[in-house]
Design a protein around this motif. Structure first.
Motif, PDB file in Angstrom:
ATOM      1  N   ALA A   1      19.905  88.152 104.785  1.00  0.00           N
ATOM      2  CA  ALA A   1      20.069  89.571 104.484  1.00  0.00           C
ATOM      3  C   ALA A   1      20.756  89.709 103.127  1.00  0.00           C
ATOM      4  N   VAL A   2      20.307  90.678 102.355  1.00  0.00           N
ATOM      5  CA  VAL A   2      20.895  90.919 101.025  1.00  0.00           C
ATOM      6  C   VAL A   2      21.900  92.055 101.123  1.00  0.00           C
ATOM      7  N   TRP A   3      23.100  91.819 100.651  1.00  0.00           N
ATOM      8  CA  TRP A   3      24.156  92.843 100.699  1.00  0.00           C
ATOM      9  C   TRP A   3      23.881  93.898  99.647  1.00  0.00           C
TER      10      TRP A   3
ATOM     11  N   ALA B   1      32.098  88.776 111.881  1.00  0.00           N
ATOM     12  CA  ALA B   1      32.267  89.282 110.511  1.00  0.00           C
ATOM     13  C   ALA B   1      33.058  88.281 109.676  1.00  0.00           C
ATOM     14  N   ALA B   2      34.022  87.638 110.314  1.00  0.00           N
ATOM     15  CA  ALA B   2      34.885  86.712 109.578  1.00  0.00           C
ATOM     16  C   ALA B   2      34.166  85.406 109.228  1.00  0.00           C
ATOM     17  N   CYS B   3      33.315  84.948 110.124  1.00  0.00           N
ATOM     18  CA  CYS B   3      32.711  83.618 109.942  1.00  0.00           C
ATOM     19  C   CYS B   3      31.247  83.684 109.492  1.00  0.00           C
ATOM     20  N   GLY B   4      30.638  84.863 109.527  1.00  0.00           N
ATOM     21  CA  GLY B   4      29.197  84.939 109.312  1.00  0.00           C
ATOM     22  C   GLY B   4      28.491  84.701 110.632  1.00  0.00           C
TER      23      GLY B   4
ATOM     24  N   GLU C   1      24.343  84.881 112.850  1.00  0.00           N
ATOM     25  CA  GLU C   1      22.895  85.105 112.847  1.00  0.00           C
ATOM     26  C   GLU C   1      22.591  86.167 113.895  1.00  0.00           C
ATOM     27  N   LEU C   2      21.883  87.178 113.488  1.00  0.00           N
ATOM     28  CA  LEU C   2      21.563  88.260 114.415  1.00  0.00           C
ATOM     29  C   LEU C   2      20.105  88.172 114.834  1.00  0.00           C
TER      30      LEU C   2
ATOM     31  N   ARG D   1      20.311  86.054 108.876  1.00  0.00           N
ATOM     32  CA  ARG D   1      21.585  85.383 108.564  1.00  0.00           C
ATOM     33  C   ARG D   1      22.492  86.370 107.830  1.00  0.00           C
ATOM     34  N   ILE D   2      23.641  86.630 108.433  1.00  0.00           N
ATOM     35  CA  ILE D   2      24.613  87.536 107.818  1.00  0.00           C
ATOM     36  C   ILE D   2      25.777  86.677 107.344  1.00  0.00           C
ATOM     37  N   SER D   3      25.974  86.616 106.045  1.00  0.00           N
ATOM     38  CA  SER D   3      27.070  85.779 105.570  1.00  0.00           C
ATOM     39  C   SER D   3      28.408  86.452 105.867  1.00  0.00           C
TER      40      SER D   3
END
Lengths: 109, 327
Positions: free
Chosen positions: A8-10, B149-152, B154-155, B180-182
């Motif tokens: 995902a792009v922020w 949110a703290a570690c990233g 995968e949704l 993937r959410i960093s």
């Protein structure tokens, strides 16, 4: 079923978009975006040495503008006014969240 | 063309709250009223997004003379949500398709079908004009935990996306994404998954998937952006005398020195113990002091507190007297 993995792009201030990209992502015409800039609804990123560009956060606002224009047939003036009021609401909601975080005891889950 | 199969009926007149004979002005007025009520960008109503989608689809069909005529010919004897089949010949009249697939109307959403009709004839993807049509964008709200949110993280995102089959009909197909959410997401963060929405037609670009992140309530921490707040209850004597206590953080407990004379509401900053920011830096954790008292004191506690009350000259309400004397 095939599962697609994707990054995902922020949408944040590190990304910049041209006027044409902003128009494409929001469904607005480039002339609409330009008018909204004139009304002060979008702020141009004026970092030195760059073409006219907008920060990532503008994309979200532009998409809202695109939807409102499509769904309510608003002209640029009405749209700019609505966007500024929505921005104000978002700021107030953020302030409310901040106050809740600072003073309200945690609710038991 | 004979297309068999059933789809769910939607009563567009009922959705807009107008009579089947309503004029264009009346339909527009009803739409505007409902759009103001349910538009997801301005409404706080429950299920506003879903309701607005229904209202929008109804208006898009009924405001267009040809689409409305096509809709009216589906018949008026159906109940909303009821399985129904368009009358014989309906598809030949309104859905121009050049494909050979004959899979009927099963799995077709009525709104998708009418959105695919151009109104002035036929949509490009259905064998009519060949102008590029961008794919549909999808907006998805995703809730994650503070720890995610703290570690990233995968949704898993499940979507039902309209895609055109061999008959040129918009058929709903399931699509599953692992996004993937960093690390570093915060409340309201927007993310874009380019090209993961509906398929474009005739060279039109694929739609995007837009995520809006919200942070689930946590049993201990409250988030404000990337800063976190945690309540830190102290016994009265700990606040008066000072102490060292363990304070939970997202990365395990840390020891925090509480200065003597601490009062309720004071905040102690634990630098860099909040949520990580997306690219660099870290928010802070604030421990908010609360004074807790034993609600059922032991006899000995009562005795000691009684002694303290008798000895102490401390008056927590002395400013009341000052105000009184000024008045």
């Amino acid at each position: 079923m095939k599962i697609e993995i994707t990054d995902a792009v922020w949408l944040d201030d590190r990304l910049r978009y041209t006027l044409a990209e902003l128009a494409d992502l929001s469904g607005l015409a480039e002339s609409d975006v330009a008018q909204l800039v004139d009304y002060g609804a979008f702020v141009i990123d004026e970092r030195a040495g760059m073409d006219v560009s907008f920060c990532g956060a503008s994309v979200d606002l532009a998409r809202v503008a695109g939807r409102l224009r499509r769904d309510f047939d608003l002209d640029a003036g009405g749209l700019a006014l609505m966007l500024s009021l929505l921005q104000r609401i978002r700021e107030l909601e953020a302030q409310l969240r901040a106050v809740h975080a600072r003073v309200l005891p945690t609710l038991p889950l | 063309m004979q297309l068999a199969g059933k789809m769910k009926y939607k009563d567009y007149y009922q959705i807009l709250g107008v009579d089947r004979n309503a004029g264009a002005d009346e339909i527009k007025k009803a739409y505007r009223k409902l759009a103001h009520k349910f538009h997801p960008d301005i409404s706080k109503e429950k299920n506003a997004k879903e309701k607005f989608q229904e209202v929008g689809a109804a208006y898009e069909t009924l405001k267009n003379t040809e689409k409305r005529a096509a809709y009216d010919q589906l018949g008026s004897g159906h109940q909303a949500g009821q399985d129904f089949e368009p009358p014989p010949g309906w598809a030949s009249q309104f859905v121009h398709h050049g494909g050979s697939g004959q899979s009927g109307f099963d799995n077709i959403d009525l709104s998708d079908l009418f959105a695919s009709l151009s109104g002035g004839g036929r949509r490009g993807g259905m064998g009519g004009g060949k102008f590029p049509i961008p794919g549909q964008d999808f907006e998805v709200a995703a809730q994650i935990t503070l720890e995610q949110a703290a570690c990233g993280t995968e949704l898993d995102i499940n979507l039902s996306v309209p895609e055109y089959d061999g008959s040129g009909l918009p058929r709903r197909v399931p699509r599953v994404f692992k996004a993937r959410i960093s690390k570093g997401a915060s409340e309201g963060q927007r993310l874009r998954l380019a090209g993961k929405g509906g398929k474009g037609l005739n060279g039109g670009r694929d739609g995007d998937l837009w995520l809006t992140i919200s942070i689930a309530p946590h049993a201990l921490f409250r988030a404000d952006g990337h800063d976190l707040y945690v309540d830190l209850p102290l016994a009265p004597w700990e606040a008066v005398l000072g102490t060292t206590v363990e304070v939970p953080t997202l990365n395990g407990a840390v020891r925090l020195k509480i200065p003597a004379g601490s009062t309720a509401g004071q905040k102690m900053r634990l630098a860099g113990r909040g949520l990580p920011k997306p690219h660099d830096g870290q928010g802070n954790l604030y421990a908010v002091i609360q004074i807790s008292v034993p609600t059922v004191p032991t006899d000995r506690e009562r005795e000691l507190l009684g002694q303290l009350a008798a000895e102490s000259k401390f008056d927590p309400r002395r400013h009341f007297n000052r105000e009184k004397s000024v008045a």
